[in-house]
Design a protein around this motif. Structure first.
Motif, PDB file in Angstrom:
ATOM      1  N   LYS A   1       1.206  -0.909   0.301  1.00 57.81           N
ATOM      2  CA  LYS A   1       0.097   0.425   0.100  1.00 57.81           C
ATOM      3  C   LYS A   1       0.678   0.887  -0.037  1.00 57.81           C
ATOM      4  CE  LYS A   1      -3.512  -2.017   2.595  1.00 57.81           C
ATOM      5  NZ  LYS A   1      -4.484  -2.353   3.924  1.00 57.81           N
ATOM      6  N   LEU A   2       0.293   2.326  -0.284  1.00 61.64           N
ATOM      7  CA  LEU A   2       0.983   3.509  -0.499  1.00 61.64           C
ATOM      8  C   LEU A   2       1.421   4.192   0.586  1.00 61.64           C
ATOM      9  CD1 LEU A   2      -0.800   5.914  -2.633  1.00 61.64           C
ATOM     10  CD2 LEU A   2       1.044   4.814  -3.431  1.00 61.64           C
ATOM     11  N   ALA A   3       0.960   3.171   1.782  1.00 64.75           N
ATOM     12  CA  ALA A   3       0.851   4.137   3.239  1.00 64.75           C
ATOM     13  C   ALA A   3       1.532   3.027   4.488  1.00 64.75           C
ATOM     14  CB  ALA A   3      -0.729   4.364   3.999  1.00 64.75           C
ATOM     15  N   ASP A   4       2.383   1.943   3.262  1.00 62.54           N
ATOM     16  CA  ASP A   4       3.219   1.034   3.424  1.00 62.54           C
ATOM     17  C   ASP A   4       4.707   1.551   4.277  1.00 62.54           C
ATOM     18  OD1 ASP A   4       1.020  -0.353   4.512  1.00 62.54           O
ATOM     19  OD2 ASP A   4       1.783  -1.908   2.230  1.00 62.54           O
ATOM     20  N   PRO A   5       5.146   0.872   4.698  1.00 62.41           N
ATOM     21  CA  PRO A   5       6.247   1.458   5.097  1.00 62.41           C
ATOM     22  C   PRO A   5       7.540   1.388   4.050  1.00 62.41           C
ATOM     23  CG  PRO A   5       5.734   0.042   7.013  1.00 62.41           C
ATOM     24  CD  PRO A   5       4.668  -0.020   6.199  1.00 62.41           C
ATOM     25  N   VAL A   6       8.833   1.807   4.143  1.00 66.48           N
ATOM     26  CA  VAL A   6       9.666   1.590   2.362  1.00 66.48           C
ATOM     27  C   VAL A   6      10.558   0.035   3.424  1.00 66.48           C
ATOM     28  CG1 VAL A   6      11.944   1.817   2.035  1.00 66.48           C
ATOM     29  CG2 VAL A   6       9.389   3.222   1.876  1.00 66.48           C
ATOM     30  N   LEU A   7      10.729  -1.411   2.863  1.00 71.96           N
ATOM     31  CA  LEU A   7      10.970  -2.407   2.926  1.00 71.96           C
ATOM     32  C   LEU A   7      12.748  -1.862   3.016  1.00 71.96           C
ATOM     33  CD1 LEU A   7       9.572  -5.299   1.157  1.00 71.96           C
ATOM     34  CD2 LEU A   7       8.541  -4.277   3.446  1.00 71.96           C
ATOM     35  N   THR A   8      13.531  -2.248   4.298  1.00 71.49           N
ATOM     36  CA  THR A   8      14.433  -1.519   4.218  1.00 71.49           C
ATOM     37  C   THR A   8      15.637  -3.943   4.606  1.00 71.49           C
ATOM     38  OG1 THR A   8      15.019  -2.095   6.669  1.00 71.49           O
ATOM     39  CG2 THR A   8      14.412   0.237   5.052  1.00 71.49           C
ATOM     40  N   ALA A   9      15.277  -4.348   5.637  1.00 68.40           N
ATOM     41  CA  ALA A   9      15.936  -5.149   5.302  1.00 68.40           C
ATOM     42  C   ALA A   9      15.586  -6.419   4.642  1.00 68.40           C
ATOM     43  CB  ALA A   9      15.359  -6.245   6.721  1.00 68.40           C
ATOM     44  N   CYS A  10      16.823  -7.169   3.747  1.00 67.79           N
ATOM     45  CA  CYS A  10      16.594  -7.848   2.470  1.00 67.79           C
ATOM     46  C   CYS A  10      16.281  -9.609   3.173  1.00 67.79           C
ATOM     47  CB  CYS A  10      18.148  -8.421   2.656  1.00 67.79           C
ATOM     48  SG  CYS A  10      18.335  -9.230   0.732  1.00 67.79           S
ATOM     49  N   PRO A  11      15.248  -9.617   2.841  1.00 64.28           N
ATOM     50  CA  PRO A  11      14.853 -11.019   3.063  1.00 64.28           C
ATOM     51  C   PRO A  11      15.858 -11.813   2.370  1.00 64.28           C
ATOM     52  CG  PRO A  11      13.869 -10.174   0.821  1.00 64.28           C
ATOM     53  CD  PRO A  11      14.102  -9.063   0.899  1.00 64.28           C
ATOM     54  N   SER A  12      17.116 -11.588   1.936  1.00 62.92           N
ATOM     55  CA  SER A  12      17.909 -13.092   1.105  1.00 62.92           C
ATOM     56  C   SER A  12      18.989 -13.021   2.309  1.00 62.92           C
ATOM     57  CB  SER A  12      18.789 -12.785  -0.451  1.00 62.92           C
ATOM     58  OG  SER A  12      19.525 -13.743  -0.312  1.00 62.92           O
ATOM     59  N   CYS A  13      19.704 -12.048   2.599  1.00 57.94           N
ATOM     60  CA  CYS A  13      21.007 -11.835   3.044  1.00 57.94           C
ATOM     61  C   CYS A  13      20.932 -11.401   4.618  1.00 57.94           C
ATOM     62  CB  CYS A  13      22.644 -11.316   2.202  1.00 57.94           C
ATOM     63  SG  CYS A  13      21.956  -9.346   2.130  1.00 57.94           S
ATOM     64  N   LYS A  14      19.141 -10.772   4.887  1.00 67.15           N
ATOM     65  CA  LYS A  14      18.650 -10.400   6.046  1.00 67.15           C
ATOM     66  C   LYS A  14      19.310  -8.606   6.716  1.00 67.15           C
ATOM     67  CE  LYS A  14      16.577 -13.713   7.213  1.00 67.15           C
ATOM     68  NZ  LYS A  14      15.154 -13.685   5.915  1.00 67.15           N
ATOM     69  N   ALA A  15      20.385  -8.180   5.275  1.00 64.60           N
ATOM     70  CA  ALA A  15      21.359  -7.041   5.829  1.00 64.60           C
ATOM     71  C   ALA A  15      19.948  -5.867   5.469  1.00 64.60           C
ATOM     72  CB  ALA A  15      21.992  -6.984   4.351  1.00 64.60           C
ATOM     73  N   GLU A  16      20.229  -4.131   5.625  1.00 66.96           N
ATOM     74  CA  GLU A  16      19.777  -3.403   5.675  1.00 66.96           C
ATOM     75  C   GLU A  16      20.213  -2.932   4.685  1.00 66.96           C
ATOM     76  OE1 GLU A  16      17.424  -2.086   7.626  1.00 66.96           O
ATOM     77  OE2 GLU A  16      17.259  -4.311   8.814  1.00 66.96           O
ATOM     78  N   SER A  17      20.188  -3.141   3.333  1.00 65.87           N
ATOM     79  CA  SER A  17      20.252  -2.426   2.449  1.00 65.87           C
ATOM     80  C   SER A  17      19.423  -2.573   1.153  1.00 65.87           C
ATOM     81  CB  SER A  17      21.474  -2.919   2.188  1.00 65.87           C
ATOM     82  OG  SER A  17      22.321  -4.176   1.429  1.00 65.87           O
ATOM     83  N   TYR A  18      18.163  -3.165   1.346  1.00 67.01           N
ATOM     84  CA  TYR A  18      17.261  -3.696   0.629  1.00 67.01           C
ATOM     85  C   TYR A  18      16.845  -1.902   0.055  1.00 67.01           C
ATOM     86  CZ  TYR A  18      14.277  -6.689  -1.123  1.00 67.01           C
ATOM     87  OH  TYR A  18      13.269  -7.952  -2.398  1.00 67.01           O
ATOM     88  N   GLN A  19      17.213  -1.735  -0.775  1.00 67.62           N
ATOM     89  CA  GLN A  19      16.087  -0.370  -1.393  1.00 67.62           C
ATOM     90  C   GLN A  19      15.217  -0.459  -2.928  1.00 67.62           C
ATOM     91  OE1 GLN A  19      19.822   1.020  -2.825  1.00 67.62           O
ATOM     92  NE2 GLN A  19      20.588   1.951  -0.625  1.00 67.62           N
ATOM     93  N   LYS A  20      14.485   0.936  -3.315  1.00 70.10           N
ATOM     94  CA  LYS A  20      13.397   0.567  -3.832  1.00 70.10           C
ATOM     95  C   LYS A  20      13.787   0.856  -4.925  1.00 70.10           C
ATOM     96  CE  LYS A  20       9.582   2.479  -2.333  1.00 70.10           C
ATOM     97  NZ  LYS A  20       8.210   2.998  -1.889  1.00 70.10           N
ATOM     98  N   GLN A  21      13.686   0.282  -5.933  1.00 70.67           N
ATOM     99  CA  GLN A  21      14.410   1.038  -7.120  1.00 70.67           C
ATOM    100  C   GLN A  21      13.745   2.370  -8.278  1.00 70.67           C
ATOM    101  OE1 GLN A  21      17.634  -0.544  -8.661  1.00 70.67           O
ATOM    102  NE2 GLN A  21      17.125  -0.607  -6.445  1.00 70.67           N
ATOM    103  N   VAL A  22      13.527   2.726  -9.044  1.00 73.19           N
ATOM    104  CA  VAL A  22      12.864   3.483  -9.569  1.00 73.19           C
ATOM    105  C   VAL A  22      11.994   2.451 -10.704  1.00 73.19           C
ATOM    106  CG1 VAL A  22      12.828   5.559 -11.183  1.00 73.19           C
ATOM    107  CG2 VAL A  22      13.868   5.488  -9.192  1.00 73.19           C
TER     108      VAL A  22
END
Length: 83
Positions: A20-41
């Motif tokens: 949803k538009l109101a959902d927070p942006v995801l930051t934790a990678c589901p694969s390696c659990k690093a906090e470097s998961y970024q939304k792409q354009v």
């Protein structure tokens, strides 16, 4: 609900998530659990259907004036009158 593309900068894992538009942006990678998961354009995907203005005014031709004939580059390194 929009579908967002994400990519991990640490491991390269890429995936799409429906949020949803109101959902927070995801930051934790589901694969390696690093906090470097970024939304792409990404480009928005949509398709015009039916008999609307785009079909009657632009389909099969354009009402916009054609560009002038291409006379080549303005100054291709000495091949013009300004050199």
């Amino acid at each position: 609900m929009p579908i967002y593309a994400y990519r991990c900068a640490a491991c390269g894992h890429a995936d799409e998530h429906m949020q949803k538009l109101a959902d927070p942006v995801l930051t934790a990678c589901p694969s390696c659990k690093a906090e470097s998961y970024q939304k792409q354009v990404t480009a928005a995907g949509f398709q015009l259907k039916g008999t609307g203005w785009y079909a009657t005014d632009f389909k099969g031709g354009s009402s916009v004036a054609a560009p002038a004939a291409d006379s080549g580059p303005a100054c291709p390194g000495g091949a013009c009158a300004c050199h």
